[in-house]
Scaffold this active site. Structure first.
Site, mmCIF file in Angstrom:
data_model
loop_
_atom_site.group_PDB
_atom_site.id
_atom_site.type_symbol
_atom_site.label_atom_id
_atom_site.label_comp_id
_atom_site.label_asym_id
_atom_site.label_seq_id
_atom_site.Cartn_x
_atom_site.Cartn_y
_atom_site.Cartn_z
ATOM 1 N N ASN A 210 87.838 -94.815 -27.495
ATOM 2 C CA ASN A 210 86.887 -95.182 -28.539
ATOM 3 C C ASN A 210 87.667 -96.464 -28.952
ATOM 4 O OD1 ASN A 210 85.031 -93.521 -27.999
ATOM 5 N ND2 ASN A 210 85.434 -92.418 -29.965
ATOM 6 N N ASP A 278 84.462 -88.291 -27.348
ATOM 7 C CA ASP A 278 83.595 -87.088 -27.185
ATOM 8 C C ASP A 278 83.883 -86.562 -25.764
ATOM 9 O OD1 ASP A 278 83.006 -87.021 -30.053
ATOM 10 O OD2 ASP A 278 81.261 -88.287 -29.768
ATOM 11 N N LYS A 288 93.567 -94.639 -7.145
ATOM 12 C CA LYS A 288 92.562 -95.434 -7.680
ATOM 13 C C LYS A 288 91.288 -95.792 -7.007
ATOM 14 C CE LYS A 288 92.017 -100.375 -9.098
ATOM 15 N NZ LYS A 288 92.250 -101.733 -8.706
ATOM 16 N N ASP A 306 86.071 -80.477 -30.284
ATOM 17 C CA ASP A 306 85.844 -81.153 -31.298
ATOM 18 C C ASP A 306 87.010 -80.514 -32.336
ATOM 19 O OD1 ASP A 306 85.348 -81.804 -34.114
ATOM 20 O OD2 ASP A 306 83.158 -82.356 -33.376
ATOM 21 N N PHE A 325 86.257 -87.945 -41.015
ATOM 22 C CA PHE A 325 85.805 -89.456 -40.966
ATOM 23 C C PHE A 325 84.546 -89.635 -40.189
ATOM 24 C CE2 PHE A 325 88.994 -92.354 -43.005
ATOM 25 C CZ PHE A 325 89.605 -91.366 -43.280
HETATM 26 O O1 C5P Z 1 81.250 -86.140 -34.533
HETATM 27 P P1 C5P Z 1 81.840 -87.381 -34.825
HETATM 28 O O2 C5P Z 1 82.851 -88.175 -33.564
HETATM 29 O O3 C5P Z 1 81.189 -88.623 -35.365
HETATM 30 O O4 C5P Z 1 82.528 -87.092 -35.928
HETATM 31 C C1 C5P Z 1 84.025 -87.707 -36.468
HETATM 32 C C2 C5P Z 1 84.980 -86.869 -37.027
HETATM 33 O O5 C5P Z 1 85.366 -85.846 -36.385
HETATM 34 C C3 C5P Z 1 86.411 -87.529 -37.250
HETATM 35 O O6 C5P Z 1 86.951 -87.079 -38.455
HETATM 36 C C4 C5P Z 1 86.999 -87.419 -36.061
HETATM 37 O O7 C5P Z 1 88.436 -87.375 -36.074
HETATM 38 C C5 C5P Z 1 86.590 -86.176 -35.709
HETATM 39 N N1 C5P Z 1 86.732 -85.527 -34.315
HETATM 40 C C6 C5P Z 1 87.359 -84.774 -33.741
HETATM 41 N N2 C5P Z 1 87.281 -84.213 -32.464
HETATM 42 C C7 C5P Z 1 86.337 -84.729 -31.655
HETATM 43 C C8 C5P Z 1 85.422 -85.720 -32.122
HETATM 44 C C9 C5P Z 1 85.361 -86.201 -33.626
HETATM 45 O O8 C5P Z 1 88.476 -84.291 -34.440
HETATM 46 N N3 C5P Z 1 86.137 -84.501 -30.426
#
Ligand code: C5P
Length: 413
Positions: A210, A278, A288, A306, A325
């Site tokens: 990202n 995600d 490769k 998550d 965030f």
């Molecule tokens: O669901 P989303 O990615 O929009 O959520 C953002 C928040 O969740 C941020 O605080 C990000 O650091 C956290 N996050 C996380 N682990 C993930 C995805 C997002 O800690 N796999």
């Protein structure tokens, strides 16, 4: 506050000229420097320039009887609140690590009862040599503070680690040291922060990631440290140096970030600033993936853990305050509030990252400014566009207010 004083030992390296800039930078910040210039250091800069900038005598030789009579080396070693060695050459590090005392600088370093901060500067091969790395470890184990070195072009034409940290970065570390000495409102509190992107490898050269520079998370880590917190920063790959006095754990993937975050617990507060991918490719090949052999027409992915959700929903040992965030491109408040409930965190810091938003200087991602909306159980609060460092400062103050109260847990070693 009483006047803050450092004893600056300038070693013999081409970076010695930057030590003069450091004296000025510190003086601008209200920190007075008294200088020892080694014999080798005096090959690069003159005692007169060091004396002129520091406004004090510059000390050079151990057996200078006049100096010894005015201020002996033992007294000199104890006259400051902090000893800073910049540039710290391989030789000065080796001498200090092994307790040598055969000139004014090394004698002073052996005699001091004050904390010592080293800003190493040397050729990349000297830095990487096992002897230097051994000495570095010994110094760190003995309690020395280390700033840098940085990676970059060197005066000798090579590239790599060994450039002395910039004077402003060393001055930041000195200031952070003095701030930690004063009683901040977050003294005794442990805060965990995730920052930066994650890299999810597909093959040895490609990965999914990202957009994230890590700037907001690092700024927050520094703002909380400045209020006295013990901070653990778990960061994905970024171009930012490890901040001073912050335990920085570098990871690559979401799974590593989760594991490092869990290891860092317990914490009073956990802030999830990282732009975690995600998804990760379901398979990672050792070779490769070649275009000629059909290559990449689609990528099968698996969902990553998550981290925010996992820690928000811990049944035991959940940090008292968990902050997420949310980067959104539309209906920011509505989506962010839903996210707060779904993930189970206490606060969400939401920002609009759509192109052409109200933030100047090239947008939020990678830029230096941010306009956020703080969403708590009590409602929402829109903050105007401001530098990320200011967002960090305000958020840190809000956290300090919320966490105010008795000391709960200590940072994990
Ligand atoms: O669901 P989303 O990615 O929009 O959520 C953002 C928040 O969740 C941020 O605080 C990000 O650091 C956290 N996050 C996380 N682990 C993930 C995805 C997002 O800690 N796999």
């Amino acid at each position: 506050m009483s006047e803050r004083k450092i004893l600056l030992i300038i070693g013999g390296g081409v970076a010695a000229y930057k030590a003069l800039e450091l004296i000025r930078e510190l003086s601008r910040r209200g920190v007075r420097s008294r200088v020892i210039l080694t014999k080798a250091g005096a090959e690069f800069i003159t005692p007169l320039s060091a004396a002129s900038l520091s406004g004090d005598k510059c000390y050079t030789e151990l057996f200078d009887l006049t100096s010894e009579a005015e201020m002996g080396h033992i007294e000199l070693s104890r006259s400051a609140d902090l000893v800073v060695v910049a540039p710290a050459t391989a030789d000065l590090m080796a001498k200090t690590a092994n307790g040598f005392a055969n000139d004014l600088a090394s004698t002073t370093l052996l005699a001091t009862d004050k904390p010592v901060m080293f800003a190493p500067a040397m050729n990349v091969r000297m830095w990487n040599h096992p002897a230097t790395q051994r000495n570095l470890k010994t110094l760190a184990d003995d309690g020395a503070l280390i700033v840098g070195p940085e990676k970059g072009d060197m005066a000798c034409g090579e590239f790599g680690y060994g450039r002395m940290a910039e004077p402003a970065a060393i001055a930041d570390a000195v200031e952070a040291y003095f701030m930690r000495e004063t009683e901040g409102p977050l003294k005794g509190k442990h805060v965990l922060i995730t920052a930066g992107p994650t890299h999810e490898a597909m093959d040895p050269v490609r990965y999914i990631a990202n957009r994230s520079s890590g700037k907001q998370g690092y700024a927050l880590a520094e703002a909380l440290r400045n209020l006295g917190a013990d901070v653990t920063l778990v960061t994905g790959p970024t171009n930012l140096p490890d901040p001073a006095f912050i335990k920085t754990v570098r990871v690559e993937t979401a799974r590593e970030m989760l594991a490092a975050s869990e290891t860092a617990l317990p914490a009073d507060c956990a802030i999830f600033c990282a732009a975690v991918s995600d998804y990760r490719p379901s398979t990672e090949t050792n070779q490769k993936i070649k275009k000629e052999r059909g290559g990449l027409t689609s990528i099968e992915v698996t969902e990553n853990p998550d981290i925010l959700k996992a820690i928000s929903q811990m049944s035991e040992g959940r940090p008292r305050l968990v902050i997420g965030f949310a980067a959104e491109t539309q209906d920011v408040v509505c989506y962010a509030e839903a996210k707060r409930k779904r993930k189970g965190c206490d606060w969400i810091v939401a920002n609009d990252v759509s192109p052409g938003d109200n933030v100047v200087s090239g947008g939020v991602m990678g830029g230096d400014r941010n306009a956020v909306i703080l969403i708590t159980e009590n409602g929402e609060e829109a903050w105007p566009d401001m530098p990320k460092t200011e967002v960090a400062r305000r958020l840190a103050e809000r956290i300090a207010k919320t966490l105010g109260g008795p000391h709960l847990v200590k940072a994990a070693e």
